[in-house]
Motif scaffolding. Structure first.
Motif, PDB file in Angstrom:
ATOM      1  N   ALA A   4      -7.640   3.169   4.520  1.00 36.19           N
ATOM      2  CA  ALA A   4      -9.317   3.750   3.948  1.00 36.19           C
ATOM      3  C   ALA A   4      -9.186   3.441   2.491  1.00 36.19           C
ATOM      4  CB  ALA A   4      -9.126   5.355   4.212  1.00 36.19           C
ATOM      5  N   GLY A   5      -7.901   3.286   1.747  1.00 33.32           N
ATOM      6  CA  GLY A   5      -8.072   2.960   0.339  1.00 33.32           C
ATOM      7  C   GLY A   5      -7.746   1.408   0.303  1.00 33.32           C
ATOM      8  N   GLY A   6      -7.768   0.799  -1.093  1.00 37.29           N
ATOM      9  CA  GLY A   6      -7.586  -0.724  -1.453  1.00 37.29           C
ATOM     10  C   GLY A   6      -8.642  -1.526  -1.720  1.00 37.29           C
ATOM     11  N   LYS A   7      -8.394  -2.302  -2.356  1.00 39.94           N
ATOM     12  CA  LYS A   7      -9.752  -3.134  -2.932  1.00 39.94           C
ATOM     13  C   LYS A   7      -9.961  -4.239  -1.999  1.00 39.94           C
ATOM     14  CE  LYS A   7      -8.068  -2.879  -7.411  1.00 39.94           C
ATOM     15  NZ  LYS A   7      -7.143  -2.018  -7.468  1.00 39.94           N
ATOM     16  N   ARG A   8      -8.921  -4.667  -1.177  1.00 43.40           N
ATOM     17  CA  ARG A   8      -8.921  -5.738  -0.473  1.00 43.40           C
ATOM     18  C   ARG A   8      -9.071  -7.054  -1.079  1.00 43.40           C
ATOM     19  NH1 ARG A   8      -8.006  -1.696   2.405  1.00 43.40           N
ATOM     20  NH2 ARG A   8      -9.495  -0.696   3.843  1.00 43.40           N
ATOM     21  N   LEU A   9      -8.281  -7.230  -2.362  1.00 47.48           N
ATOM     22  CA  LEU A   9      -8.517  -8.405  -3.132  1.00 47.48           C
ATOM     23  C   LEU A   9      -7.725  -9.647  -2.460  1.00 47.48           C
ATOM     24  CD1 LEU A   9      -7.272  -7.215  -6.664  1.00 47.48           C
ATOM     25  CD2 LEU A   9      -9.535  -8.216  -5.880  1.00 47.48           C
ATOM     26  N   ARG A  10      -6.527  -9.271  -1.762  1.00 41.81           N
ATOM     27  CA  ARG A  10      -6.103 -10.530  -1.100  1.00 41.81           C
ATOM     28  C   ARG A  10      -7.059 -11.210   0.039  1.00 41.81           C
ATOM     29  NH1 ARG A  10      -3.441  -6.608  -2.989  1.00 41.81           N
ATOM     30  NH2 ARG A  10      -1.994  -7.158  -4.450  1.00 41.81           N
ATOM     31  N   PRO A  11      -7.449 -10.392   0.843  1.00 42.21           N
ATOM     32  CA  PRO A  11      -8.498 -10.899   1.730  1.00 42.21           C
ATOM     33  C   PRO A  11      -9.694 -11.601   1.100  1.00 42.21           C
ATOM     34  CG  PRO A  11      -7.878  -8.827   2.424  1.00 42.21           C
ATOM     35  CD  PRO A  11      -7.201  -9.079   1.218  1.00 42.21           C
TER      36      PRO A  11
END
Lengths: 350, 350
Positions: A44-51
């Motif tokens: 539910a958290g996280g910035k999804r930078l790598r995707p």
């Protein structure tokens, strides 16, 4: 597609993948339900930078938009979930993304069920296994993204090297902590493998390679991704000491309590007076460090010039990234999106 | 190809894969050398059962011999290495295959280098990371085996389900230990997912699916593989208590000290007198259990009939496997090899 739209689609692909696994797990046993809940909370958290970097690496080389590249890119978030779960076990961290870390969740389950014996090894074991599961699932999600085999094929070697690099980077990081030497050069080597390559360069490469990038294209993306990745990690290190707990999802000063040997800390140690060095030696990595201790260490980081030195390095790395991005032979829409990501990943927030 | 020839070729493929990774790791840093050494030591042992079943699943369905199927099958040994490394962390085991476990090796490195701080978290962290690396490498070795994409494609879903099943099985195993209930039915569920499917059924399926097996073919292999896998695990449990340390690679009575909730133990608990049950409660899982304590527990396992009950179950499962194998629509050479493997995996050695 806008950055926020990419993020939303990555989220949907990620949750859809986990939902597809759910009946299989619960079919083995309803007792596996806490594993799924722990993963739901973490994701539910996280910035999804790598995707995002993987997606824009694909678009940069002219790859067409579609749900398949989104799913392939989103798989990196499961790899990241695995790294975070295992990292928290290794560091003994209590929280992650503002929630109890996975091993602490399972300790709490053990306690609330009143099972005999110690809750600690149960929590650790469950977290190791959930990290293993998410690592396996990241590969599975990539393979089943719907991209054709001939598109996935040039991506696989990059996926492989990325995993090896991040795990080796983690080991080198742990080694630096153990040795406690902490010079700036060693800290930068950890930043390169654990962060710059893993968070930015390799995700960009992965997307670009699947869209048919040449070796020269990949090099141009490295010229942008490596300095940006270093800037991003240094920003993260500064936030880890000076950041707002509401933003970092970790209690203030946690990185200091863990004794993380960051570039910021290495800069302070190089520039410290003997008296300051003694305080650093005594208080860094003290698990019982209270807020006045945190404040004392922060003062040393400011007074030695470590904080401003670190900010200068961030500015310089970010500038290098901007110059390389402007020079890269990539699609205009991707340049715009990557410029936004560059600013978001490195902006001053303290 | 004979079983010993398969084993030799699997060994060679495995060592060749690790050798291909070596320069990459040492290119990142010479400091990664202890990770490679720890893996070399671990891979020197092991029976290569899973690669053998994968190989013979392929041959059973008429797949042609060649180095590519050997490499794809050998990748399962890296998956197993990962499971063992993490298992030993979770169980706090000191030894594996007659050598110090990976986390203990890295604790010893920390101590011998005289680094400050505690060696224990360093050992644990290094072992978690090496387990992650070998898990990632198992997928990489499978993907780069040289089998064409259209041959690997029907294998991938089986690789995926196998990994999920073994990790879920490990969690259920840990849950049984934590709850300490230990009935025979729960223990058999753990055996099914952690061992029978992972060690035998899924490796057979993997090879067979890549050779073009139909759903009916896979079912026939399950009819053979699941009872054989159960028999194999029960044999392993008996050896864990009554076996020769020279053969098991673990000190005598280690499974009793760890308090492993096996079918053998569950049988004893169901049949114990109140006095025997009290001894089991008190001494199972006692890390300080000495040899006379081991002997006391062994006597209870014999006197309750748990040992002979377990042997009967092994005989029955093995007989089921033999019948199913004879009925399976598979190549004659594979039947002969699988018959040998069946005997080797379940034979009485105490």
């Amino acid at each position: 597609m806008s950055s926020s739209r990419v993020r939303k689609e990555v989220d949907e692909a990620l949750y859809a993948f986990v939902d597809r696994q759910r009946p299989g797990l619960l079919g083995i046993s309803e007792d596996l339900s806490p594993m799924l809940s722990a993963l739901d909370v973490l994701l539910a958290g996280g910035k999804r930078l790598r995707p995002a970097f993987c997606y824009w690496g694909w678009r940069a080389l002219g790859g067409a938009d579609g749900p398949e590249i989104i799913a392939a890119a989103a798989s990196l978030e499961l790899l990241q979930a695995s790294a975070l779960i295992h990292d928290d076990v290794m560091d003994g961290s209590d929280t992650r993304r503002g929630q109890p870390s996975v091993h602490r969740r399972f300790e709490a389950l053990h306690a609330s069920e009143g099972w005999p014996g110690s809750a600690v090894p149960f929590g650790m074991g469950a977290a190791i296994l959930l990290g293993d599961l998410t690592l396996a699932w990241s590969g599975e999600m990539f393979d089943t993204s719907g991209l054709p085999g001939e598109v996935l094929a040039p991506g696989r070697p990059l996926y492989d090297v990325m995993r090896t690099e991040v795990m080796c980077g983690q080991y080198l990081d742990m080694l630096e902590q153990a040795r406690g030497t902490g010079d700036v050069e060693s800290a930068l080597r950890v930043v390169k493998y654990k962060s710059a390559k893993y968070t930015i360069e390799r995700p960009l490469h992965l997307g670009a390679a699947m869209a048919g990038a040449s070796a020269a294209d990949l090099e141009a993306l490295s010229d942008y991704g490596l300095p940006l990745g270093a800037a991003f990690q240094l920003r993260d290190d500064v936030l880890g000491v000076f950041g707002d707990p509401a933003e970092t999802g970790k209690p203030a000063g946690d990185d200091l309590r863990e004794g993380k040997r960051t570039v910021l800390i290495a800069l302070a140690q190089e520039r410290a007076t003997p008296a300051q060095r003694e305080v650093l030696r005594r208080r860094l990595g003290d698990p019982g460090l209270d807020l006045s201790g945190v404040e004392e260490l922060r003062t040393i980081l400011v007074e030695t010039g470590a904080l401003s030195g670190c900010e200068s390095m961030i500015d310089e790395f970010a500038a290098q990234a901007h110059v390389a991005l402007a020079a890269a032979p990539i699609a205009a829409e991707a340049v715009a999106a990557l410029t936004d990501l560059t600013v978001a990943a490195t902006a001053r927030r303290v």
